[in-house]
Design an enzyme around this catalytic site. Structure first.
Site, PDB file in Angstrom:
ATOM      1  N   ASP A  22     114.241  84.892  92.018  1.00 25.13           N
ATOM      2  CA  ASP A  22     115.097  83.749  91.735  1.00 25.13           C
ATOM      3  C   ASP A  22     115.516  83.838  90.265  1.00 25.13           C
ATOM      4  O   ASP A  22     116.478  84.519  89.949  1.00 25.13           O
ATOM      5  CB  ASP A  22     114.265  82.500  92.050  1.00 25.13           C
ATOM      6  CG  ASP A  22     115.051  81.220  92.028  1.00 25.13           C
ATOM      7  OD1 ASP A  22     116.194  81.210  92.475  1.00 25.13           O
ATOM      8  OD2 ASP A  22     114.513  80.195  91.564  1.00 25.13           O
ATOM      9  N   VAL A  28     115.429  77.920 100.033  1.00 23.88           N
ATOM     10  CA  VAL A  28     115.073  78.410 101.368  1.00 23.88           C
ATOM     11  C   VAL A  28     113.566  78.330 101.616  1.00 23.88           C
ATOM     12  O   VAL A  28     112.768  78.373 100.673  1.00 23.88           O
ATOM     13  CB  VAL A  28     115.560  79.864 101.601  1.00 23.88           C
ATOM     14  CG1 VAL A  28     117.076  79.917 101.730  1.00 23.88           C
ATOM     15  CG2 VAL A  28     115.102  80.804 100.485  1.00 23.88           C
ATOM     16  N   ARG A  40     105.686  77.675 105.388  1.00 29.39           N
ATOM     17  CA  ARG A  40     105.441  79.111 105.220  1.00 29.39           C
ATOM     18  C   ARG A  40     105.337  79.824 106.561  1.00 29.39           C
ATOM     19  O   ARG A  40     105.582  81.015 106.677  1.00 29.39           O
ATOM     20  CB  ARG A  40     104.131  79.341 104.454  1.00 29.39           C
ATOM     21  CG  ARG A  40     104.160  78.897 103.005  1.00 29.39           C
ATOM     22  CD  ARG A  40     102.946  79.433 102.269  1.00 29.39           C
ATOM     23  NE  ARG A  40     102.702  78.755 101.003  1.00 29.39           N
ATOM     24  CZ  ARG A  40     103.266  79.079  99.843  1.00 29.39           C
ATOM     25  NH1 ARG A  40     104.139  80.055  99.787  1.00 29.39           N
ATOM     26  NH2 ARG A  40     102.964  78.413  98.744  1.00 29.39           N
TER      27      ARG A  40
HETATM   28  P1  IMP Z   1     111.340  83.389  89.893  1.00 30.82           P
HETATM   29  O1  IMP Z   1     112.198  82.194  89.532  1.00 30.82           O
HETATM   30  O2  IMP Z   1     112.177  84.633  90.078  1.00 30.82           O
HETATM   31  O3  IMP Z   1     110.250  83.562  88.882  1.00 30.82           O
HETATM   32  O4  IMP Z   1     110.696  83.091  91.309  1.00 30.82           O
HETATM   33  C1  IMP Z   1     109.378  82.674  91.420  1.00 30.82           C
HETATM   34  C2  IMP Z   1     108.929  82.425  92.821  1.00 30.82           C
HETATM   35  O5  IMP Z   1     109.440  81.167  93.196  1.00 30.82           O
HETATM   36  C3  IMP Z   1     109.386  83.340  93.924  1.00 30.82           C
HETATM   37  O6  IMP Z   1     108.655  84.527  94.043  1.00 30.82           O
HETATM   38  C4  IMP Z   1     109.144  82.429  95.126  1.00 30.82           C
HETATM   39  O7  IMP Z   1     107.802  82.477  95.548  1.00 30.82           O
HETATM   40  C5  IMP Z   1     109.531  81.077  94.573  1.00 30.82           C
HETATM   41  N1  IMP Z   1     110.919  80.731  94.963  1.00 30.82           N
HETATM   42  C6  IMP Z   1     112.072  81.026  94.352  1.00 30.82           C
HETATM   43  N2  IMP Z   1     113.142  80.554  95.026  1.00 30.82           N
HETATM   44  C7  IMP Z   1     112.631  79.945  96.129  1.00 30.82           C
HETATM   45  C8  IMP Z   1     113.223  79.280  97.268  1.00 30.82           C
HETATM   46  O8  IMP Z   1     114.465  79.144  97.453  1.00 30.82           O
HETATM   47  N3  IMP Z   1     112.339  78.786  98.181  1.00 30.82           N
HETATM   48  C9  IMP Z   1     110.988  78.911  98.067  1.00 30.82           C
HETATM   49  N4  IMP Z   1     110.403  79.538  97.042  1.00 30.82           N
HETATM   50  C10 IMP Z   1     111.215  80.048  96.084  1.00 30.82           C
END
Ligand code: IMP
Ligand code: MG
Length: 174
Positions: A103, A153, A165
């Site tokens: 993300d 999502v 989950r």
């Molecule tokens: P980051 O923002 O790239 O550090 O993402 C961190 C973590 O947030 C990801 O590995 C997911 O586990 C969770 N995450 C990010 N976007 C979503 C989403 O749309 N739904 C659920 N979990 C999310």
């Protein structure tokens, strides 16, 4: 399931399975003789890890780390809580990070740096899905499967407040 949450399927279980098969073929080409360590970032990527390794028919090891950055929100807090860090040896090993969704890119880059500091021979990233609109920093993803629009999502390991989950499909939570 909560009746008030509206869910619509974005990627079906069949689409997910086929994306994982393609990823596995690419990964095999690179790693079949390298005895890599695959590191899954919990909790979100538990299901992806389980399905991915069953498509990989060469010697490998699996390890897990657990980070948290979302709390009870739909946006990353920007701060990563290490719940279980790197408790295994990675020096001179080829490691592949296995993540459910990239993300902001914060989590991935954070783990990459930890592994590089611990002198892994190589560090690459395999993400089942990416949300390009949300990348807040440059993040190099070596293998990725599905592209997610700018929506939250759930399902296939991904949660909202620890719910959903267990859904077999990736769904948009309205
Ligand atoms: P980051 O923002 O790239 O550090 O993402 C961190 C973590 O947030 C990801 O590995 C997911 O586990 C969770 N995450 C990010 N976007 C979503 C989403 O749309 N739904 C659920 N979990 C999310
Ligand atoms: Mg994750």
């Amino acid at each position: 399931m909560n009746d008030k949450d509206k869910l619509s399927v974005l990627y079906s279980r069949e689409e997910i399975a086929s994306a994982i098969k393609s990823l596995a073929q690419e990964i095999k080409r690179e790693y079949k003789d390298k005895k890599p360590i695959l590191i899954s970032i919990l909790k979100g990527s538990f299901m992806f890890m389980a399905d991915l390794v069953r498509e990989l028919d060469f010697p490998l090891e699996v390890e897990f780390v657990r980070f948290s950055s979302y709390g009870r929100e739909k946006k990353s807090s920007g701060e990563i809580k290490v719940i279980q860090g790197i408790t295994f040896d990675v020096e001179n090993r080829h490691v592949l990070i296995v993540d459910d969704i990239v993300d902001s890119g914060l989590t991935c880059n954070f783990l990459k740096k930890l592994l590089t500091d611990k002198k892994a021979a190589s560090v690459k990233v395999c993400a089942l899905s990416i949300k390009p609109s949300q990348h807040t920093m440059p993040v190099n993803i070596d293998y990725s499967g599905l592209v997610i629009p700018d929506k939250f999502v759930v399902g296939y390991g991904l949660d909202f407040n620890q719910k959903y989950r267990n859904l077999p499909d990736i769904c948009i939570l309205e």
